[in-house]
Design a protein around this motif. Sequence first.
Motif, PDB file in Angstrom:
ATOM      1  N   ILE A 300      39.592  45.992  24.006  1.00  0.00           N
ATOM      2  CA  ILE A 300      40.340  45.885  22.744  1.00  0.00           C
ATOM      3  C   ILE A 300      39.502  45.113  21.742  1.00  0.00           C
ATOM      4  O   ILE A 300      38.785  44.166  22.115  1.00  0.00           O
ATOM      5  CB  ILE A 300      41.714  45.205  22.950  1.00  0.00           C
ATOM      6  N   VAL A 301      39.570  45.524  20.479  1.00  0.00           N
ATOM      7  CA  VAL A 301      38.868  44.800  19.422  1.00  0.00           C
ATOM      8  C   VAL A 301      39.851  44.487  18.295  1.00  0.00           C
ATOM      9  O   VAL A 301      40.673  45.323  17.932  1.00  0.00           O
ATOM     10  CB  VAL A 301      37.654  45.596  18.894  1.00  0.00           C
ATOM     11  N   HIS A 302      39.762  43.280  17.809  1.00  0.00           N
ATOM     12  CA  HIS A 302      40.634  42.813  16.732  1.00  0.00           C
ATOM     13  C   HIS A 302      40.259  43.473  15.417  1.00  0.00           C
ATOM     14  O   HIS A 302      39.245  44.163  15.303  1.00  0.00           O
ATOM     15  CB  HIS A 302      40.518  41.296  16.596  1.00  0.00           C
ATOM     16  N   GLY A 303      41.037  43.204  14.399  1.00  0.00           N
ATOM     17  CA  GLY A 303      40.761  43.719  13.062  1.00  0.00           C
ATOM     18  C   GLY A 303      40.240  42.648  12.140  1.00  0.00           C
ATOM     19  O   GLY A 303      39.757  41.589  12.567  1.00  0.00           O
ATOM     20  N   ASN A 304      40.349  42.920  10.841  1.00  0.00           N
ATOM     21  CA  ASN A 304      39.825  42.007   9.831  1.00  0.00           C
ATOM     22  C   ASN A 304      40.774  40.836   9.634  1.00  0.00           C
ATOM     23  O   ASN A 304      41.975  41.017   9.452  1.00  0.00           O
ATOM     24  CB  ASN A 304      39.627  42.751   8.508  1.00  0.00           C
ATOM     25  N   ILE A 383      38.454  54.997  31.259  1.00  0.00           N
ATOM     26  CA  ILE A 383      38.214  53.993  30.218  1.00  0.00           C
ATOM     27  C   ILE A 383      39.194  54.200  29.078  1.00  0.00           C
ATOM     28  O   ILE A 383      39.468  55.341  28.672  1.00  0.00           O
ATOM     29  CB  ILE A 383      36.774  54.095  29.689  1.00  0.00           C
ATOM     30  N   ALA A 384      39.707  53.096  28.558  1.00  0.00           N
ATOM     31  CA  ALA A 384      40.542  53.116  27.349  1.00  0.00           C
ATOM     32  C   ALA A 384      39.925  52.204  26.302  1.00  0.00           C
ATOM     33  O   ALA A 384      39.428  51.117  26.630  1.00  0.00           O
ATOM     34  CB  ALA A 384      41.960  52.668  27.662  1.00  0.00           C
ATOM     35  N   LEU A 385      39.936  52.653  25.059  1.00  0.00           N
ATOM     36  CA  LEU A 385      39.510  51.830  23.925  1.00  0.00           C
ATOM     37  C   LEU A 385      40.726  51.516  23.075  1.00  0.00           C
ATOM     38  O   LEU A 385      41.530  52.407  22.777  1.00  0.00           O
ATOM     39  CB  LEU A 385      38.452  52.558  23.089  1.00  0.00           C
ATOM     40  N   MET A 386      40.838  50.253  22.666  1.00  0.00           N
ATOM     41  CA  MET A 386      42.005  49.806  21.929  1.00  0.00           C
ATOM     42  C   MET A 386      41.557  48.972  20.733  1.00  0.00           C
ATOM     43  O   MET A 386      40.480  48.377  20.737  1.00  0.00           O
ATOM     44  CB  MET A 386      42.926  48.978  22.833  1.00  0.00           C
ATOM     45  N   GLY A 387      42.406  48.927  19.710  1.00  0.00           N
ATOM     46  CA  GLY A 387      42.085  48.097  18.555  1.00  0.00           C
ATOM     47  C   GLY A 387      43.305  47.843  17.700  1.00  0.00           C
ATOM     48  O   GLY A 387      44.298  48.569  17.759  1.00  0.00           O
ATOM     49  N   HIS A 388      43.208  46.811  16.898  1.00  0.00           N
ATOM     50  CA  HIS A 388      44.286  46.371  16.026  1.00  0.00           C
ATOM     51  C   HIS A 388      43.763  46.330  14.594  1.00  0.00           C
ATOM     52  O   HIS A 388      42.678  45.805  14.336  1.00  0.00           O
ATOM     53  CB  HIS A 388      44.745  44.984  16.473  1.00  0.00           C
ATOM     54  N   SER A 389      44.510  46.915  13.655  1.00  0.00           N
ATOM     55  CA  SER A 389      44.132  46.927  12.245  1.00  0.00           C
ATOM     56  C   SER A 389      42.801  47.667  12.076  1.00  0.00           C
ATOM     57  O   SER A 389      42.685  48.818  12.498  1.00  0.00           O
ATOM     58  CB  SER A 389      44.084  45.487  11.713  1.00  0.00           C
ATOM     59  N   ARG A 390      41.773  47.051  11.494  1.00  0.00           N
ATOM     60  CA  ARG A 390      40.471  47.724  11.419  1.00  0.00           C
ATOM     61  C   ARG A 390      39.928  48.020  12.809  1.00  0.00           C
ATOM     62  O   ARG A 390      39.143  48.957  12.987  1.00  0.00           O
ATOM     63  CB  ARG A 390      39.470  46.880  10.631  1.00  0.00           C
ATOM     64  N   GLY A 391      40.346  47.231  13.779  1.00  0.00           N
ATOM     65  CA  GLY A 391      39.947  47.512  15.154  1.00  0.00           C
ATOM     66  C   GLY A 391      40.556  48.794  15.672  1.00  0.00           C
ATOM     67  O   GLY A 391      39.951  49.485  16.508  1.00  0.00           O
TER      68      GLY A 391
END
Length: 792
Positions: A300-304, A383-391
């Motif tokens: 998971i990757v965060h956003g701005n 594999i799963a890719l996740m992100g929040h906002s810009r992520g």
Amino acid sequence: MATDNLTALPPASDPLNSPPPPTNKTWWRRLRDWSSQQWAAIRPGLEARRGAVWGTLAAAAVSVIIGGLYIQTGFGYLFDFAFCILFAAVLIPLVALLVVLLLAILRKLPRYATGVIVGSCMVVMMLWGPPQLGVFMAILMGLAAGMLGATIATFFWGNFGQAALSKKIIVALLFLLALAGNIYFVWLFAHAGSMDKLISWKPPADSMPAKLSAPDPSAMGPFQVLELFYGVGNDIRRPEYGSSVAIKTRTVDSSDFFKDFAGWKRWSRKKYWGFDVDKLPLNARVWYPDGPGPFPLALIVHGNHNMANFSDPGYTYLGELLASRGIIFASIDENFLNSGLFHDPPKQQAVRGWMLLEHLKLWKKWNQTDGNPFHGKVDMSRIALMGHSRGGEAAATAAAFNRMKYAPEDANIKFDYGFSIKAVVAIAPADGQYKPAGQPRWIEDVSYLTLQGAHDMDVSSFDGSRQWDHVRYTQPGPWFKAEIYAYRANHGQFNTSWGRDDAGRPLGWLLNLRPLMSGDEQRRISKTYISAFLEATLKDHREYVPLFRDWRVARAWLPDTLYFNRYQDASYVALASFDEDADLTTTTAPGGHIEGEHFSIWNEGKIPWRDGDRGYNGVFLGWNRAKDAPPATYTITLPAGAAANWHLGQGSTLELSVAPMDEDVALPGKKKDDEKEKKKEEKPKKKERESPDFTIELVGTDGATASAPVSRFVSIPPPFKEKFTKLGVLDDAGYNQDWETIFQTVRAPLSDFHPADNSRRFDPAKLSVVRLKFDRSPIYKISISAIGFGKQ
């Protein structure tokens, strides 16, 4: 001497040269003289000017304190306060000097006092960010503070006791007005907001389907959870990524993405972080199950967010949950790509996604390396890719890059990935900030989940829904895509580090936070849906798929609020998607035909958002059925042989994406303006919109018909209404409207349609006509983005 005395005497009167006797003054001269006398009586004195100066200086000082607390450059409070003080100390005298020079020419206003007042108001304006808001707040707060300072100074140092009665009255009234204004601002910033505009509609209890019998996906699993950090090992800003990291990693060179990044902006970032864009670190915190594995992997990757307020720890709640359920979970650090030092790095949106793939390279290597903590423990086929906002946009970008050989904008950047990405999760994602080669971002043959809060005050339009429509399936498979739109959920509470308001201080003081559910409740939505999604897509626990088809089966696990949800899987075949041409009577499937009758509104066009449109078309149907009038009907004739070609049968479903719209509809043949005038005359009480309902009628090639109401399959919510800020003028200026076009999937099994008279059995294999009969809601407007067929 004698001459001087003589010249000092008044001249002798000269009858021939004497002026004419005075005549009566005109009315406007008398009014002017009276106004001058009144102004002389109440004119603010020197003490009032001083008071106004001190009042606005006080407002500027408070702004400096707030700025020092919340600007968060990352260099610490001492630096932040010093910067804000220096900024104000330079700006106010500079503006004062400019105003002095300007007024020296105009010679109308007190120069120094006006200069200091304007300079102080500019400091207030800068605090509130966007010019359209900053100017507004500077004028109002400057007036309130300046007037209060002026009147207080007049009371104490302006010989108030000897002033004319008219001046006393006016000063007293202005003092009360200014005091009320300042109290109002304190109250405005302090109170949470209101529950205005929230709808009270609830889905009928008797329409609820049975609850899902699977285990609660948001409950902790059987594995003990372990945690470690990996990184370059020399991070000067993040101690957790310093020398104590469990696994030391390499850096990556992103220079080719940042060719236009230069000057003080690049220098300041290098100075702050201790590295340049050619040495971006691969840092992450990992939660993993204590067991032999192999386990699926989710990143998971965060956003701005403000780069000094680190975002990657904010998904600990997901990491601990998923690791306990047998999934390795890594929260990626990309804070160095976030806003800060008064700018955003240019073109960082593509880099956010690219770095996810560079992290996957590490995991592939570790899984094959003896002695590594993850040797043999990672199932790189899941594999799963996740992100929040810009992520969230970055996760979709990474899925697209994963199958490319080169960066879309520069073939000198070579890609060699090809990972087995099974699923993408986007939490309140941005969309369109990065378009590969200027095109929509298409991702293929992966499952996709997007979550969005209706009260998101940052990404206020459901951007993830547009990406949802850019997920396609090129072959049969287990893939599906789903979207969840939750009422009273916002942007920031999906991350525990981001807080309750979506704008940051002080802008957050103007947001209407009272309608929001608690952070724990909102994160229960993400825990339930993300855990169930990864169970279904990475671990083949398909018993959770019904949760994505109809949120109501999971109501025991979810907060008590309202939801829209949309679903589609790889079995879906499109009958009509309204993008094939401008002809209202054609279908996407060649050979089909559409007819409409008795509509007030029937047109195709771009589906609107609060700001702009989704970029693709839908059909808009509006009806207003008078008493005893026939219902509006929308009839779609399937292409010849379609039922056989698509293998329609008892296991097939008719699927529609339907969005209710909060718009009035005139009677057929009438203009909306005529209806508005009539309603003004009648002055009806505005009612909350109900759930739209209509009948679906199926006709076979043998003439057999069967029908069922939409409400048998799902209760379509009325439009969700939101009040985002505490001031209506800010809502109108910043968010355009208090509702948005959101789609709900109507998924109707063909086996659930039965003839009304049971005279002739309906056979789905012979289906030739689908008719929507709008006979259950007397007046409504809806949009339909897709009509097609799937499998149960």
